[in-house]
Design a protein around this motif. Structure first.
Motif, PDB file in Angstrom:
ATOM      1  N   PRO A   1       0.840  -1.213   0.000  1.00  0.00           N
ATOM      2  CA  PRO A   1       0.000   0.000   0.000  1.00  0.00           C
ATOM      3  C   PRO A   1       0.865   1.250   0.000  1.00  0.00           C
ATOM      4  O   PRO A   1       1.991   1.255   0.518  1.00  0.00           O
ATOM      5  CB  PRO A   1      -0.791  -0.131   1.303  1.00  0.00           C
ATOM      6  CG  PRO A   1       0.062  -0.977   2.180  1.00  0.00           C
ATOM      7  CD  PRO A   1       0.765  -1.945   1.292  1.00  0.00           C
ATOM      8  N   PRO A   2       0.287   2.273  -0.498  1.00  0.00           N
ATOM      9  CA  PRO A   2       1.078   3.523  -0.537  1.00  0.00           C
ATOM     10  C   PRO A   2       1.241   4.093   0.869  1.00  0.00           C
ATOM     11  O   PRO A   2       0.340   4.029   1.691  1.00  0.00           O
ATOM     12  CB  PRO A   2       0.224   4.452  -1.411  1.00  0.00           C
ATOM     13  CG  PRO A   2      -1.169   3.900  -1.290  1.00  0.00           C
ATOM     14  CD  PRO A   2      -1.018   2.425  -1.169  1.00  0.00           C
ATOM     15  N   VAL A   3       2.325   4.565   1.196  1.00  0.00           N
ATOM     16  CA  VAL A   3       2.648   5.127   2.508  1.00  0.00           C
ATOM     17  C   VAL A   3       2.980   6.603   2.331  1.00  0.00           C
ATOM     18  O   VAL A   3       3.792   6.960   1.490  1.00  0.00           O
ATOM     19  CB  VAL A   3       3.834   4.403   3.163  1.00  0.00           C
ATOM     20  CG1 VAL A   3       4.167   5.026   4.501  1.00  0.00           C
ATOM     21  CG2 VAL A   3       3.533   2.922   3.313  1.00  0.00           C
ATOM     22  N   ASN A   4       2.244   7.421   3.192  1.00  0.00           N
ATOM     23  CA  ASN A   4       2.569   8.843   3.169  1.00  0.00           C
ATOM     24  C   ASN A   4       2.576   9.361   4.602  1.00  0.00           C
ATOM     25  O   ASN A   4       2.271   8.638   5.570  1.00  0.00           O
ATOM     26  CB  ASN A   4       1.580   9.619   2.298  1.00  0.00           C
ATOM     27  CG  ASN A   4       0.134   9.339   2.708  1.00  0.00           C
ATOM     28  OD1 ASN A   4      -0.131   9.145   3.886  1.00  0.00           O
ATOM     29  ND2 ASN A   4      -0.775   9.304   1.742  1.00  0.00           N
TER      30      ASN A   4
ATOM     31  N   VAL B   1       0.809   7.769   8.447  1.00  0.00           N
ATOM     32  CA  VAL B   1       1.683   7.503   9.590  1.00  0.00           C
ATOM     33  C   VAL B   1       1.250   8.344  10.790  1.00  0.00           C
ATOM     34  O   VAL B   1       1.177   7.867  11.933  1.00  0.00           O
ATOM     35  CB  VAL B   1       3.150   7.797   9.213  1.00  0.00           C
ATOM     36  CG1 VAL B   1       4.043   7.656  10.439  1.00  0.00           C
ATOM     37  CG2 VAL B   1       3.603   6.850   8.108  1.00  0.00           C
ATOM     38  N   LYS B   2       0.953   9.612  10.546  1.00  0.00           N
ATOM     39  CA  LYS B   2       0.533  10.498  11.648  1.00  0.00           C
ATOM     40  C   LYS B   2      -0.778  10.030  12.266  1.00  0.00           C
ATOM     41  O   LYS B   2      -0.937  10.040  13.499  1.00  0.00           O
ATOM     42  CB  LYS B   2       0.382  11.912  11.099  1.00  0.00           C
ATOM     43  CG  LYS B   2       0.020  12.941  12.158  1.00  0.00           C
ATOM     44  CD  LYS B   2      -0.065  14.324  11.550  1.00  0.00           C
ATOM     45  CE  LYS B   2      -0.446  15.356  12.610  1.00  0.00           C
ATOM     46  NZ  LYS B   2      -0.550  16.723  12.018  1.00  0.00           N
ATOM     47  N   LYS B   3      -1.744   9.583  11.442  1.00  0.00           N
ATOM     48  CA  LYS B   3      -3.031   9.119  11.949  1.00  0.00           C
ATOM     49  C   LYS B   3      -2.862   7.888  12.816  1.00  0.00           C
ATOM     50  O   LYS B   3      -3.464   7.771  13.903  1.00  0.00           O
ATOM     51  CB  LYS B   3      -3.948   8.816  10.771  1.00  0.00           C
ATOM     52  CG  LYS B   3      -5.334   8.322  11.198  1.00  0.00           C
ATOM     53  CD  LYS B   3      -6.186   8.056   9.991  1.00  0.00           C
ATOM     54  CE  LYS B   3      -7.565   7.536  10.416  1.00  0.00           C
ATOM     55  NZ  LYS B   3      -8.405   7.237   9.226  1.00  0.00           N
ATOM     56  N   ARG B   4      -2.034   6.939  12.354  1.00  0.00           N
ATOM     57  CA  ARG B   4      -1.839   5.714  13.143  1.00  0.00           C
ATOM     58  C   ARG B   4      -1.132   6.007  14.461  1.00  0.00           C
ATOM     59  O   ARG B   4      -1.467   5.419  15.499  1.00  0.00           O
ATOM     60  CB  ARG B   4      -1.053   4.701  12.326  1.00  0.00           C
ATOM     61  CG  ARG B   4      -1.847   4.174  11.137  1.00  0.00           C
ATOM     62  CD  ARG B   4      -1.080   3.109  10.379  1.00  0.00           C
ATOM     63  NE  ARG B   4      -1.874   2.589   9.270  1.00  0.00           N
ATOM     64  CZ  ARG B   4      -1.441   1.648   8.428  1.00  0.00           C
ATOM     65  NH1 ARG B   4      -0.215   1.151   8.577  1.00  0.00           N
ATOM     66  NH2 ARG B   4      -2.235   1.224   7.452  1.00  0.00           N
ATOM     67  N   LEU B   5      -0.213   6.901  14.437  1.00  0.00           N
ATOM     68  CA  LEU B   5       0.466   7.257  15.693  1.00  0.00           C
ATOM     69  C   LEU B   5      -0.512   7.930  16.668  1.00  0.00           C
ATOM     70  O   LEU B   5      -0.473   7.692  17.880  1.00  0.00           O
ATOM     71  CB  LEU B   5       1.654   8.180  15.398  1.00  0.00           C
ATOM     72  CG  LEU B   5       2.849   7.530  14.680  1.00  0.00           C
ATOM     73  CD1 LEU B   5       3.909   8.580  14.350  1.00  0.00           C
ATOM     74  CD2 LEU B   5       3.459   6.436  15.536  1.00  0.00           C
ATOM     75  N   THR B   6      -1.406   8.769  16.119  1.00  0.00           N
ATOM     76  CA  THR B   6      -2.388   9.436  16.990  1.00  0.00           C
ATOM     77  C   THR B   6      -3.326   8.418  17.635  1.00  0.00           C
ATOM     78  O   THR B   6      -3.646   8.500  18.834  1.00  0.00           O
ATOM     79  CB  THR B   6      -3.184  10.451  16.164  1.00  0.00           C
ATOM     80  OG1 THR B   6      -2.277  11.399  15.564  1.00  0.00           O
ATOM     81  CG2 THR B   6      -4.164  11.208  17.072  1.00  0.00           C
TER      82      THR B   6
END
Length: 562
Positions: free
Chosen positions: A73-76, A80-85
């Protein structure tokens, strides 16, 4: 110059054989040596490769195979910020839960510390614990002791009960024998036959029994005259008197001494659930000579055990709000249910005579006190109460079937009111009226449908009405009808709004209407009004209105409220 040898020299056969043998042996040895060297090299090489492979597998983990056909899947940065939140939010929730749990534990620890301090400051805890342990041991020992004595109490209670039952059966048998003998004697006299109607009973014995019956009847008549009792008819007595010798024998059989020493008071402790069983043998000892069917019997409220339980529960001084939550208030209902009601049921089954008005009134009064005035109102559907009422109904049914007998004689045999046939028939009629009155006394305790079936459908319509229809219409007939109406409970007619009486009284009302018409035609206005008042009492208003309209008696409309 030498000669050149272009062709090898011819050798002999022996030489060639020797050379071949030597060459063969040397070639075999060389081949064996080479094969052994090759095998040694192979073994050394294989062991070295095996060791190298094992070392390589241990030192380097297996690398996942990469499938170039699968797309990642594309990673941007936003993903990453949403998953960390989300991860931080989850950790914060877990932290807050742990924090609340920690605070709760801290509060529990503080509460436990305060409880421990309060218990340490309380100097009575050990004494209270010792007191309740001693109380528990005392109650258990006392119950075990009383259980051992219970079999003797059962024997004494059974002995007295058997005496009372024998006396009741003797009176019942004597009354039935008197009825049979008197009926047979009258039949013998009216038939004109000189031979006795019953060959099993001699004339002298029959005459003696009839004389004894008449003597008891005369004694009762004299007692009524002394007491001033006027509203009485021959046949309404129970004939349950005992001769002096029988009374003496009964008292001699019952004259036993009961002495038991019990504690003067009982500690005020919370043992309300075991108290009924604890008090059962003590109460039964006091009730051994108690007979609620006798005149002037001791009321339950006057007994020492009753007052003691009332004082223990303090029922009169406890407010309604506290009474519902106080388990001690259930001690008296349980004692009455487990001890008193079964004893009353035994009296009803074996001793009670439904033809006796005094016994019936005493029994009805006792049941009213227990079911209404006392504390059984919360426990109306107890099995003990159902058993008592079922036994009452069973005994009344048996009395209706066995004690009611109204003979029908020809008019010529009863026209003379002084004749034996007329007197006997009158006594049997008033005896049935007395039973009707006793049955209807149970209204409000026994179900109304059952009382109406026994009193109206069976007694009135089956026996009494048949006699009324064969009695000449006149003052005597009106007196009988008046007595029947006086027995009926007024409560039955309070809610009748249709102008019609009870279905069971329709035939009786038609008989009253027939009496009223005959009396009016014979110019007996006062007696006619008296009969119409009887119809008004049973709410047969339509019959009265039709009669007033038929004979144009406008001045009598006030009796129906018009």
């Amino acid at each position: 110059m030498k000669n050149l040898n272009f062709v090898p020299k011819m050798r002999t056969l022996r030489e060639r054989m020797t050379e071949h043998m030597v060459s063969d042996e040397s070639s075999e040895e060389e081949a064996q040596i080479k094969w052994e060297e090759q095998q040694i090299k192979k073994a050394v090489k294989f062991s070295q490769e095996t060791y190298d492979d094992a070392s390589l597998h241990k030192s380097q983990p297996a690398k996942p195979k990469f499938d170039p056909s699968v797309s990642l899947p594309p990673v941007n940065l936003e993903i990453v910020k949403k998953r960390l939140t989300e991860r931080i939010t989850t950790l914060q929730d877990v932290h807050r839960a742990h924090q609340r749990e920690y605070e709760k534990y801290v509060e529990d620890i503080e509460s436990s510390k305060m409880t421990v301090q309060e218990l340490e400051k309380s100097s009575d805890a050990a004494l209270n614990y010792k007191f309740y342990r001693a109380m528990k041991t005392y109650v258990e020992n006392l119950i075990n002791c009383l259980n051992e004595k219970l079999k003797y109490i059962n024997e004494l209670e059974l002995a007295v009960h058997v005496l009372l039952q024998k006396r009741a059966m003797m009176v019942l048998k004597r009354r039935q024998d008197d009825l049979k003998n008197e009926s047979a004697y009258i039949q013998h006299l009216t038939s004109g036959d000189d031979k006795p109607a019953n060959g099993g009973l001699e004339d002298d014995e029959k005459a003696q029994l009839l004389e004894m019956c008449e003597h008891r009847r005369t004694c009762r008549r004299q007692m009524r005259e002394c007491s001033g009792e006027a509203d009485h008819h021959e046949g309404m007595s129970s004939d349950d008197e005992l001769t002096p010798s029988e009374v003496t024998e009964f008292q001699k059989s019952k004259g036993k001494e009961w002495k038991e020493k019990f504690p003067d008071s009982y500690c005020d402790a919370y043992i309300s659930f075991c108290l009924p069983k604890l008090l059962n043998p003590l109460i039964r000892v006091q009730l051994i000579n108690w007979n609620p069917l006798e005149q002037n019997f001791t009321e339950l409220e006057e007994m020492p055990w009753f007052r003691a339980i009332e004082e223990f529960s303090d029922a009169k001084n406890v407010s309604e709000s506290k009474r519902d939550n106080d388990t001690d208030q259930e001690v008296l209902p349980r004692v009455i249910e487990k001890t008193i009601l079964p004893k009353i049921t035994a009296f009803v089954k074996s001793v009670w005579d439904p033809l006796s008005t005094s016994q019936t009134k005493n029994l009805v009064q006792l049941c009213n006190n227990i079911f209404e005035k006392q504390v059984l109102s919360k426990r109306e559907c107890t099995q003990a109460k159902k058993d008592l009422l079922n036994m009452v109904v069973l005994r009344m049914k048996k009395s209706v079937e066995e004690d009611v007998f109204i003979p029908l004689y020809p008019k010529s045999a009863v026209e003379d009111k002084s004749s034996l046939c007329s007197k006997f028939q009158e006594r049997r009629f008033w005896s049935a009226v007395k039973l009707l009155s006793n049955v209807l006394l149970w209204d409000g305790i026994v179900q109304e449908d059952t009382v109406r079936d026994l009193g109206l459908s069976k007694l009135l319509n089956r026996y009494l009405l048949l006699n009324l229809l064969n009695t000449p219409l006149g003052p005597e007939n009106i007196e009988k009808c008046t007595k029947v109406v006086a027995c009926l409970p007024e409560r039955w007619f309070q809610d009748l709004r249709s102008g019609s009486t009870l279905p069971e009284l329709l035939n009786f009302c038609q008989h009253l209407l027939k009496c009223a018409r005959m009396l009016y035609k014979n110019n007996h206005s006062d007696e006619t009004k008296e009969v119409l008042l009887l119809l008004v009492k049973v709410k047969a208003l339509r019959i009265v209105e039709d009669f007033i309209e038929e004979y144009k008696l406008e001045h009598l409309k006030l009796m129906v409220g018009k």
